[in-house]
Write an enzyme that holds these catalytic residues in place. Sequence first.
Site, PDB file in Angstrom:
ATOM      1  N   SER A  90       0.827  -1.218   0.000  1.00 52.04           N
ATOM      2  CA  SER A  90       0.000   0.000   0.000  1.00 52.04           C
ATOM      3  C   SER A  90       0.859   1.265   0.000  1.00 52.04           C
ATOM      4  CB  SER A  90      -0.904   0.014   1.233  1.00 52.04           C
ATOM      5  OG  SER A  90      -1.607  -1.195   1.346  1.00 52.04           O
ATOM      6  N   GLY A  91       1.774   1.368   0.950  1.00 53.41           N
ATOM      7  CA  GLY A  91       2.560   2.595   1.093  1.00 53.41           C
ATOM      8  C   GLY A  91       3.528   2.798  -0.060  1.00 53.41           C
ATOM      9  N   THR A 127       0.401  -6.740   1.508  1.00 57.12           N
ATOM     10  CA  THR A 127      -0.407  -7.479   2.483  1.00 57.12           C
ATOM     11  C   THR A 127      -1.894  -7.197   2.323  1.00 57.12           C
ATOM     12  OG1 THR A 127       1.434  -7.328   4.025  1.00 57.12           O
ATOM     13  CG2 THR A 127      -0.717  -7.879   4.962  1.00 57.12           C
ATOM     14  N   CYS A 128      -2.248  -5.941   2.225  1.00 54.57           N
ATOM     15  CA  CYS A 128      -3.672  -5.576   2.183  1.00 54.57           C
ATOM     16  C   CYS A 128      -4.384  -6.317   1.059  1.00 54.57           C
ATOM     17  CB  CYS A 128      -3.793  -4.064   1.997  1.00 54.57           C
ATOM     18  SG  CYS A 128      -5.458  -3.541   1.623  1.00 54.57           S
ATOM     19  N   CYS A 133      -6.584  -7.136   4.220  1.00 55.58           N
ATOM     20  CA  CYS A 133      -7.921  -6.537   4.133  1.00 55.58           C
ATOM     21  C   CYS A 133      -8.814  -7.205   3.090  1.00 55.58           C
ATOM     22  CB  CYS A 133      -7.817  -5.064   3.762  1.00 55.58           C
ATOM     23  SG  CYS A 133      -6.344  -4.212   4.340  1.00 55.58           S
ATOM     24  N   LYS A 136      -9.421 -11.196   3.393  1.00 59.50           N
ATOM     25  CA  LYS A 136     -10.132 -11.354   4.661  1.00 59.50           C
ATOM     26  C   LYS A 136     -11.599 -10.927   4.538  1.00 59.50           C
ATOM     27  CE  LYS A 136     -10.393  -7.838   7.052  1.00 59.50           C
ATOM     28  NZ  LYS A 136      -9.742  -6.914   7.956  1.00 59.50           N
ATOM     29  N   TYR A 185      -2.590  -3.564  -9.922  1.00 56.96           N
ATOM     30  CA  TYR A 185      -1.548  -2.755  -9.273  1.00 56.96           C
ATOM     31  C   TYR A 185      -0.322  -2.600 -10.169  1.00 56.96           C
ATOM     32  CZ  TYR A 185      -3.872  -1.820  -4.933  1.00 56.96           C
ATOM     33  OH  TYR A 185      -4.735  -1.311  -4.011  1.00 56.96           O
ATOM     34  N   GLY A 261      -6.019 -12.042  20.955  1.00 55.57           N
ATOM     35  CA  GLY A 261      -7.277 -11.329  21.200  1.00 55.57           C
ATOM     36  C   GLY A 261      -7.356 -10.036  20.420  1.00 55.57           C
ATOM     37  N   GLY A 262      -6.506  -9.876  19.424  1.00 57.10           N
ATOM     38  CA  GLY A 262      -6.514  -8.640  18.633  1.00 57.10           C
ATOM     39  C   GLY A 262      -7.532  -8.708  17.499  1.00 57.10           C
ATOM     40  N   TYR A 263      -7.488  -7.681  16.640  1.00 58.01           N
ATOM     41  CA  TYR A 263      -8.534  -7.605  15.620  1.00 58.01           C
ATOM     42  C   TYR A 263      -8.457  -8.748  14.608  1.00 58.01           C
ATOM     43  CZ  TYR A 263      -5.792  -5.517  11.725  1.00 58.01           C
ATOM     44  OH  TYR A 263      -4.921  -5.294  10.691  1.00 58.01           O
ATOM     45  N   GLU A 267     -11.504 -11.348  13.773  1.00 60.17           N
ATOM     46  CA  GLU A 267     -12.048 -11.426  12.410  1.00 60.17           C
ATOM     47  C   GLU A 267     -12.050 -12.884  11.923  1.00 60.17           C
ATOM     48  OE1 GLU A 267     -10.979  -6.920  10.909  1.00 60.17           O
ATOM     49  OE2 GLU A 267      -9.628  -8.512  10.330  1.00 60.17           O
ATOM     50  N   THR A 397      -3.979   0.083   6.252  1.00 59.66           N
ATOM     51  CA  THR A 397      -3.755   0.451   4.856  1.00 59.66           C
ATOM     52  C   THR A 397      -3.933   1.948   4.579  1.00 59.66           C
ATOM     53  OG1 THR A 397      -4.190  -1.717   3.998  1.00 59.66           O
ATOM     54  CG2 THR A 397      -4.686   0.122   2.523  1.00 59.66           C
ATOM     55  N   GLU A 527     -29.250   6.329  13.015  1.00 58.33           N
ATOM     56  CA  GLU A 527     -29.937   7.531  13.499  1.00 58.33           C
ATOM     57  C   GLU A 527     -29.768   7.709  15.001  1.00 58.33           C
ATOM     58  OE1 GLU A 527     -34.343   7.506  13.302  1.00 58.33           O
ATOM     59  OE2 GLU A 527     -34.236   5.340  13.063  1.00 58.33           O
TER      60      GLU A 527
HETATM   61  C1  LIG Z   1      -5.034 -10.485   8.089  1.00 57.82           C
HETATM   62  C2  LIG Z   1      -4.896  -8.991   7.955  1.00 57.82           C
HETATM   63  C3  LIG Z   1      -6.012  -8.217   7.825  1.00 57.82           C
HETATM   64  C4  LIG Z   1      -5.902  -6.840   7.692  1.00 57.82           C
HETATM   65  N1  LIG Z   1      -7.036  -6.101   7.578  1.00 57.82           N
HETATM   66  C5  LIG Z   1      -6.961  -4.760   7.448  1.00 57.82           C
HETATM   67  C6  LIG Z   1      -8.135  -3.986   7.289  1.00 57.82           C
HETATM   68  O1  LIG Z   1      -9.250  -4.499   7.285  1.00 57.82           O
HETATM   69  N2  LIG Z   1      -7.997  -2.654   7.134  1.00 57.82           N
HETATM   70  C7  LIG Z   1      -6.770  -2.039   7.139  1.00 57.82           C
HETATM   71  O2  LIG Z   1      -6.701  -0.830   6.979  1.00 57.82           O
HETATM   72  N3  LIG Z   1      -5.640  -2.756   7.300  1.00 57.82           N
HETATM   73  C8  LIG Z   1      -5.709  -4.099   7.452  1.00 57.82           C
HETATM   74  N4  LIG Z   1      -4.551  -4.834   7.579  1.00 57.82           N
HETATM   75  C9  LIG Z   1      -3.254  -4.116   7.653  1.00 57.82           C
HETATM   76  C10 LIG Z   1      -2.771  -3.737   6.253  1.00 57.82           C
HETATM   77  O3  LIG Z   1      -2.737  -4.869   5.440  1.00 57.82           O
HETATM   78  C11 LIG Z   1      -1.389  -3.118   6.372  1.00 57.82           C
HETATM   79  O4  LIG Z   1      -1.452  -2.043   7.282  1.00 57.82           O
HETATM   80  C12 LIG Z   1      -0.890  -2.580   5.032  1.00 57.82           C
HETATM   81  O5  LIG Z   1      -0.853  -3.584   4.072  1.00 57.82           O
HETATM   82  C13 LIG Z   1       0.499  -1.971   5.219  1.00 57.82           C
HETATM   83  O6  LIG Z   1       1.011  -1.556   3.984  1.00 57.82           O
HETATM   84  P1  LIG Z   1       2.595  -1.444   3.770  1.00 57.82           P
HETATM   85  O7  LIG Z   1       2.775  -0.786   2.467  1.00 57.82           O
HETATM   86  O8  LIG Z   1       3.210  -0.854   4.960  1.00 57.82           O
HETATM   87  O9  LIG Z   1       3.123  -2.941   3.733  1.00 57.82           O
HETATM   88  P2  LIG Z   1       2.681  -4.203   2.882  1.00 57.82           P
HETATM   89  O10 LIG Z   1       1.339  -4.032   2.279  1.00 57.82           O
HETATM   90  O11 LIG Z   1       2.897  -5.364   3.780  1.00 57.82           O
HETATM   91  O12 LIG Z   1       3.720  -4.235   1.684  1.00 57.82           O
HETATM   92  C14 LIG Z   1       5.067  -4.521   1.870  1.00 57.82           C
HETATM   93  C15 LIG Z   1       5.581  -5.186   0.610  1.00 57.82           C
HETATM   94  O13 LIG Z   1       6.996  -5.238   0.665  1.00 57.82           O
HETATM   95  C16 LIG Z   1       7.412  -6.461   0.082  1.00 57.82           C
HETATM   96  N5  LIG Z   1       8.763  -6.730   0.549  1.00 57.82           N
HETATM   97  C17 LIG Z   1       9.166  -7.083   1.790  1.00 57.82           C
HETATM   98  N6  LIG Z   1      10.515  -7.176   1.839  1.00 57.82           N
HETATM   99  C18 LIG Z   1      10.956  -6.876   0.599  1.00 57.82           C
HETATM  100  C19 LIG Z   1      12.251  -6.787   0.017  1.00 57.82           C
HETATM  101  N7  LIG Z   1      13.366  -6.978   0.748  1.00 57.82           N
HETATM  102  N8  LIG Z   1      12.345  -6.477  -1.289  1.00 57.82           N
HETATM  103  C20 LIG Z   1      11.244  -6.248  -2.040  1.00 57.82           C
HETATM  104  N9  LIG Z   1       9.999  -6.304  -1.536  1.00 57.82           N
HETATM  105  C21 LIG Z   1       9.859  -6.607  -0.231  1.00 57.82           C
HETATM  106  C22 LIG Z   1       6.384  -7.454   0.555  1.00 57.82           C
HETATM  107  O14 LIG Z   1       6.368  -8.596  -0.259  1.00 57.82           O
HETATM  108  C23 LIG Z   1       5.109  -6.632   0.456  1.00 57.82           C
HETATM  109  O15 LIG Z   1       4.478  -6.792  -0.774  1.00 57.82           O
HETATM  110  C24 LIG Z   1      -4.625  -6.225   7.693  1.00 57.82           C
HETATM  111  C25 LIG Z   1      -3.482  -7.013   7.811  1.00 57.82           C
HETATM  112  C26 LIG Z   1      -3.607  -8.386   7.937  1.00 57.82           C
HETATM  113  C27 LIG Z   1      -2.370  -9.208   8.078  1.00 57.82           C
END
Ligand SMILES: Cc1cc2nc3c(=O)[nH]c(=O)nc-3n(C[C@H](O)[C@H](O)[C@H](O)COP(=O)(O)OP(=O)(O)OC[C@H]3O[C@@H](n4cnc5c(N)ncnc54)[C@H](O)[C@@H]3O)c2cc1C
Length: 556
Positions: A90-91, A127-128, A133, A136, A185, A261-263, A267, A397, A527
């Site tokens: 995401s970031g 991850t998202c 997200c 899930k 993406y 016990g977290g989110y 879920e 995310t 409401e």
């Molecule tokens: C089960 C679950 C449910 C979730 N549900 C929600 C939700 O409902 N709502 C919400 O807002 N958030 C949710 N989240 C959290 C959300 O997914 C994360 O906050 C978000 O994805 C963080 O984004 P990011 O860019 O920091 O990292 P990520 O999305 O984790 O991206 C990091 C990327 O870096 C890559 N990477 C790692 N190391 C390397 C490397 N050395 N070289 C190249 N690539 C690399 C990884 O493969 C990955 O693709 C959930 C998370 C989980 C685990």
Amino acid sequence: MAVTSFSTPRLSSSLSSPALQTLRNYRFPVRFLSFSHYTKTLVSGNFFDSLTSPPPLTRHFNTAIRADSTNGAEPPRKYDFDLFTIGAGSGGVRASRYAANFGATTAVCELPFATISSESTGGVGGTCVLRGCVPKKLLVYASKFSHEFEDSHGFGWNYEAEPEHDWSILIANKNAELQRLTGIYKNILNNAGVKLMEGRGKIVDPHTVDVNGKLYTAKNILISVGGRPFIPDIPGSEYAIDSDAALDLPSKPTKIAIIGGGYIALEFAGIFNGLKSGVHVFIRQKKVLRGFDEEVRDFVEEQMSLRGIEFHAEETPQAIVKSSDGSLSLKTNKGTVDGFSHVMFATGRIPNTKNLGLEAVGVKLSKNGAIEVNEYSQTSVPSIWAVGDVTDRINLTPVALMEGGALAKTLFANQPTKPDHSDVPSAVFSQPPIAQVGLTEEQAVKEYGDVDVYTSNFRPLKATLSGLPDRVFMKLIVCAKTNKVIGLHMCGEDSPEIVQGFAVAVKAGLTKADFDTTVGIHPTAAEELVTMRTPTRKVRNTPMEGKTDVKAAAGV
Ligand SMILES: Cc1cc2nc3c(=O)[nH]c(=O)nc-3n(C[C@H](O)[C@H](O)[C@H](O)COP(=O)(O)OP(=O)(O)OC[C@H]3O[C@@H](n4cnc5c(N)ncnc54)[C@H](O)[C@@H]3O)c2cc1C
């Protein structure tokens, strides 16, 4: 990129801005949530060298050679890219895309796609999209049907046989959707002009990244590698699964132990309960969802218990034992529970900072391995930045997106932008779901002393005919002095959709009087949030003794 931009001095226009002049003189301390101990002053030259003039009209990719500021602070250097991002979650995607749109030459590297992450697998989207997200929520949708089927009888629906669920269809459809999304993406990056490389990124020096043995230089490096689930090392932990695996199991659990016990734990408990698995949740503490409003914690656990989920409070796992029939037993500090097909750990995630070369270049990490950053997401090495879960600020995310977007503006749009982590709304897609924005009652009392608390606990209209025990809980926390609504919490159907709207009001600092003058939409559960008139309690701190005095509303 226009050829003329190669030699364009990049600092002069930035420094003419009064806002930047002020910022340049501002030596700000780095203080954020869990790492307030870390203070650092920006090396102003390095930080502001990165601020560019408005984007050029055209650009090219890895052949780009940029000439940078020659304002005297640093000799000009040539880099392959203005920004090299490690991790296309995401970031990382947000920051890279915005940076490219602002005219920066940008590259991002990401591990090869897999549904389950590892040191060597990941996938564009992060991850998202692939393990959080999105998958899930698709499984939450799947599981909610069973409650709808139950509800429907009171509304006159009868079926000859109970509907059956086919797990393999769900997982196949979910995986097809993930493939579609990761493709989208990739296109987003491509269309923005970001160079995407498949491979593992590692930092070699403050301006060089190694991707599978090839070296790339960049003026700025962004680390957005997120985090991964973590399974504690107890005897038998090799039999346990994490959330990545739980989203991609070959067969549905018959009976599952969920530890945590977290989110994420709640879920998954809701998902497997709705899909008719036996579900036991083991929590180390007395209650689920540490950090959430106390009343919400109690309410959701009660509602989930009514749906058949068994909670084991203050029960810590000590070992997992596999029987000859293949079933798993979980030994805890209080005894043993047998007959599980799966044991899942949802006890936390750790930042992906191992083997990234961070320590060698001097990027400071916190105790849990997260990257320490200042308010602009800059690490202790001025040319290296970090956003998202890897910084362990608010691991969601939309927050990673905000941080990535803010960084791109700071570096490439001549707009130094701090991500704003106040009043971030969030949801738990448990069943029933929870959503919240602002402070919990406990935080509000601590921060403001005198607060008025409005609560409502009611049976929703749908439950009257379905006959099910579902209820809804809502809570408004109001600062007694200013009348501002400083916290809003809901647990009940559709709460994430409802609270997203109300979050605008809370973020905008609206008062209880504003809520009161808003006409409700009838008949809805929402409401209730604009029709709560009498406080359930008024909490007044007695400054002399520092004690909290809770008065029943009726008598105040
Ligand atoms: C089960 C679950 C449910 C979730 N549900 C929600 C939700 O409902 N709502 C919400 O807002 N958030 C949710 N989240 C959290 C959300 O997914 C994360 O906050 C978000 O994805 C963080 O984004 P990011 O860019 O920091 O990292 P990520 O999305 O984790 O991206 C990091 C990327 O870096 C890559 N990477 C790692 N190391 C390397 C490397 N050395 N070289 C190249 N690539 C690399 C990884 O493969 C990955 O693709 C959930 C998370 C989980 C685990």
